[in-house]
Scaffold this active site. Sequence first.
Site, PDB file in Angstrom:
ATOM      1  N   TYR A   1      59.784  31.830  -2.145  1.00  0.00           N
ATOM      2  CA  TYR A   1      59.420  33.209  -2.485  1.00  0.00           C
ATOM      3  C   TYR A   1      60.240  33.669  -3.676  1.00  0.00           C
ATOM      4  CZ  TYR A   1      57.280  33.431   2.208  1.00  0.00           C
ATOM      5  OH  TYR A   1      56.531  33.201   3.332  1.00  0.00           O
TER       6      TYR A   1
ATOM      7  N   HIS B   1      58.161  25.017   6.413  1.00  0.00           N
ATOM      8  CA  HIS B   1      57.103  25.904   5.930  1.00  0.00           C
ATOM      9  C   HIS B   1      55.713  25.272   6.039  1.00  0.00           C
ATOM     10  CE1 HIS B   1      56.728  29.417   2.828  1.00  0.00           C
ATOM     11  NE2 HIS B   1      55.836  29.509   3.780  1.00  0.00           N
TER      12      HIS B   1
END
Length: 186
Positions: free
Chosen positions: A54, A121
């Site tokens: 991110y 993830h």
Amino acid sequence: HSMISRKIGNTPLTSGPLGLGCNKMLDPANAEMVSVANTAIDIGIHQFDGADVYGDGLCEKFFASVLKPRRAEVTLVTKFGMIRNPDGTVSVDGSPAYARKACEASLKRLNMECIDLYYLHRMDPRISIEESIGGMADLVKAGKVKEIGICNSTVELIRRAHKTHPLAAVQMEYSLMERSVEREVL
């Protein structure tokens, strides 16, 4: 206005029924973002969810800057395994070597010694889930991570992962638009 905390899985970690997804919280100089983070804690949202991908690490730097004074009030979650390539494409690496490398980089950006909850993830199709989770379990043994989890996985992979090392949590996309998780996972 505080929410009731509950345990995350069979761990000492806690969270309210809501967490705060922080994939756009990238700038500690942005007063509005800082206000949102502090207000969330004030009303009982304790789980802050980010990832190394991110903002290419900026989310974790935001956590380090903004959440550090309130660290005891927060369950900090971050993820690894997705890599943004220079050409803009995304690749996946769930290898134990990359788990170690990504964890060290996250800890440095977070300015912390230990991550509360560390997620894989995305599943790496080149590596068995047992190998990926084994690498994450090594991070737990080394004291770099308290608990581990996986994101967006199948029931079979969740079971295999949990047999390798107990998972504290499984994070799935679930909304009015995406309800396929109801069939098997939930």
